[in-house]
Design a protein around this motif. Structure first.
Motif, short mmCIF file in Angstrom:
data_model
loop_
_atom_site.label_atom_id
_atom_site.label_comp_id
_atom_site.label_asym_id
_atom_site.label_seq_id
_atom_site.Cartn_x
_atom_site.Cartn_y
_atom_site.Cartn_z
N ARG A 190 0.73 -1.26 0.03
CA ARG A 190 -0.08 -0.01 -0.05
C ARG A 190 0.84 1.12 -0.10
NH1 ARG A 190 -4.66 -2.35 4.14
NH2 ARG A 190 -6.24 -2.64 2.32
N GLU A 191 1.94 1.04 0.78
CA GLU A 191 2.86 2.48 0.71
C GLU A 191 3.41 2.82 -0.60
OE1 GLU A 191 5.95 1.75 3.45
OE2 GLU A 191 4.73 1.50 5.16
N LYS A 192 3.64 1.60 -1.49
CA LYS A 192 4.15 1.81 -2.83
C LYS A 192 3.02 2.12 -3.70
CE LYS A 192 8.21 -1.27 -2.02
NZ LYS A 192 9.18 -0.27 -2.14
N GLY A 193 1.67 1.96 -3.19
CA GLY A 193 0.57 2.84 -4.16
C GLY A 193 -0.20 1.43 -4.82
N PHE A 194 -0.05 0.33 -4.32
CA PHE A 194 -0.55 -0.84 -5.04
C PHE A 194 -1.91 -1.18 -4.44
CE2 PHE A 194 3.56 -1.50 -6.28
CZ PHE A 194 3.45 -2.08 -7.75
N GLU A 195 -2.85 -1.68 -5.07
CA GLU A 195 -4.12 -2.06 -4.90
C GLU A 195 -4.07 -3.82 -4.82
OE1 GLU A 195 -7.42 0.13 -6.58
OE2 GLU A 195 -6.39 1.94 -6.06
N PHE A 196 -5.05 -4.38 -4.33
CA PHE A 196 -5.34 -5.45 -4.34
C PHE A 196 -6.57 -5.83 -5.27
CE2 PHE A 196 -3.49 -4.88 -0.43
CZ PHE A 196 -1.89 -5.68 -0.47
N VAL A 197 -6.45 -6.99 -6.12
CA VAL A 197 -7.54 -7.35 -6.85
C VAL A 197 -7.59 -9.08 -6.79
CG1 VAL A 197 -7.53 -5.50 -8.40
CG2 VAL A 197 -6.14 -7.44 -8.97
N THR A 198 -8.70 -9.65 -7.32
CA THR A 198 -8.79 -10.98 -7.42
C THR A 198 -8.15 -11.48 -8.52
OG1 THR A 198 -10.85 -10.99 -8.43
CG2 THR A 198 -11.29 -10.99 -6.21
N VAL A 199 -7.74 -12.93 -8.67
CA VAL A 199 -7.08 -13.35 -9.66
C VAL A 199 -8.02 -13.05 -11.05
CG1 VAL A 199 -6.51 -15.24 -11.15
CG2 VAL A 199 -5.66 -14.96 -8.79
N SER A 200 -9.08 -13.25 -10.72
CA SER A 200 -10.20 -13.26 -11.95
C SER A 200 -10.23 -11.52 -12.47
CB SER A 200 -11.56 -13.47 -11.75
OG SER A 200 -11.77 -14.73 -11.39
N GLU A 201 -10.17 -10.76 -11.38
CA GLU A 201 -10.21 -9.31 -11.80
C GLU A 201 -9.13 -9.15 -12.65
OE1 GLU A 201 -12.90 -7.20 -8.41
OE2 GLU A 201 -10.90 -7.55 -7.96
N LEU A 202 -7.74 -9.75 -12.10
CA LEU A 202 -6.42 -9.48 -12.88
C LEU A 202 -6.49 -9.90 -14.26
CD1 LEU A 202 -3.68 -8.24 -11.80
CD2 LEU A 202 -2.81 -10.80 -11.78
N ILE A 203 -7.02 -10.97 -14.65
CA ILE A 203 -7.17 -11.53 -15.83
C ILE A 203 -8.26 -10.65 -16.89
CG2 ILE A 203 -8.16 -13.48 -17.19
CD1 ILE A 203 -7.45 -15.33 -14.83
N ASN A 204 -9.05 -10.35 -16.17
CA ASN A 204 -10.19 -9.46 -16.97
C ASN A 204 -9.47 -8.25 -17.12
OD1 ASN A 204 -12.23 -11.44 -16.82
ND2 ASN A 204 -13.02 -10.49 -15.09
N GLU A 205 -8.69 -7.55 -16.71
CA GLU A 205 -7.99 -6.28 -16.74
C GLU A 205 -7.16 -6.44 -18.14
OE1 GLU A 205 -7.17 -2.48 -16.32
OE2 GLU A 205 -8.30 -3.74 -14.74
N GLU A 206 -6.27 -7.85 -18.20
CA GLU A 206 -5.51 -8.04 -19.38
C GLU A 206 -6.44 -7.94 -20.79
OE1 GLU A 206 -1.71 -10.44 -20.04
OE2 GLU A 206 -3.38 -11.77 -20.06
N ASN A 207 -7.51 -8.42 -20.37
CA ASN A 207 -8.48 -8.54 -21.63
C ASN A 207 -9.55 -7.36 -21.90
OD1 ASN A 207 -7.72 -11.35 -22.66
ND2 ASN A 207 -8.03 -11.54 -20.64
N GLN A 208 -9.21 -6.24 -21.06
CA GLN A 208 -10.15 -5.04 -21.56
C GLN A 208 -9.83 -4.52 -22.92
OE1 GLN A 208 -12.23 -3.68 -19.45
NE2 GLN A 208 -12.10 -5.27 -17.99
#
Length: 208
Positions: A190-208
């Motif tokens: 969080r200090e480095k500015g990262f947010e947590f997502v599920t694996v499915s959300e990560l996969i869907n992000e790549e396919n936007q």
């Protein structure tokens, strides 16, 4: 948008500062309880758990709580054997048996799987894909199951940190330092500015 998902994911390419924090649970319920308490207290509302079905049979309350907390559930199979060493019929029996147990306990029919020991070959991937599963590997391995020390676990994750990584941790009782390292890892991400997502959300992000 129509697209075909990959058969296996180690990470995704993205410029967004997002990561998928994932946990395998293969045995026991004490570390899992501690990990879930930490995620609750740290207000991490997106993570993915890969559940071993024999563990669920012994400790159904673990799966029930993960479901109640709204976390994503994937399969970690039944017997913890290398799938590449067995034929497709055996794989189908294992994965189907695990799916039914996960569904009975949590009400979820998973479509993500992390194979035991992270073992697979192309034949295994083809079979799992045929069964409707996407195989999830990792790109940041904490090695927490080896209990190398809190600092080593934390450093292994942070040294591999970049947008789109899949972080592998364990909430099995054999992983006795995960609950100590996890708060530091969450805070540093969080200090480095990262947010947590599920694996499915990560996969869907790549396919936007």
């Amino acid at each position: 948008m129509s697209y075909k998902k990959k058969q296996v994911y180690y990470d995704i390419k993205t410029e967004k500062k997002i990561v998928a924090l994932t946990f395998d649970i293969g045995n026991g319920n004490q570390t899992a309880k501690k990990v879930l308490d930490i995620l609750l207290n740290k207000r991490v509302d997106k993570t993915t758990f890969f559940l071993s079905s024999p563990m669920l049979e012994s400790f159904p309350e673990v799966g029930i709580r993960i479901r109640q907390m709204g976390y994503e559930i994937g399969s970690h199979g039944y017997n913890h054997y290398n799938y590449s060493e067995y034929d497709n019929q055996w794989i189908e029996q294992q994965v189907t048996k695990a799916e039914e147990i996960i569904f009975k306990v949590t009400g979820v029919r998973p479509n993500l799987i992390r194979t035991p020991n992270g073992d697979f070959n192309q034949r295994v991937l083809d079979k799992l894909s045929e069964m409707g599963y996407t195989t999830i590997h990792w790109s940041a391995d904490s090695l927490d199951w080896m209990n190398p020390g809190v600092e080593e676990i934390t450093n292994r994750v942070l040294s591999r940190l970049r947008p789109g990584v899949i972080i592998l941790m364990h909430a099995s009782d054999t992983a006795q330092q995960t609950d100590e390292a996890l708060p530091f890892i969450i805070d540093k991400l969080r200090e480095k500015g990262f947010e947590f997502v599920t694996v499915s959300e990560l996969i869907n992000e790549e396919n936007q």
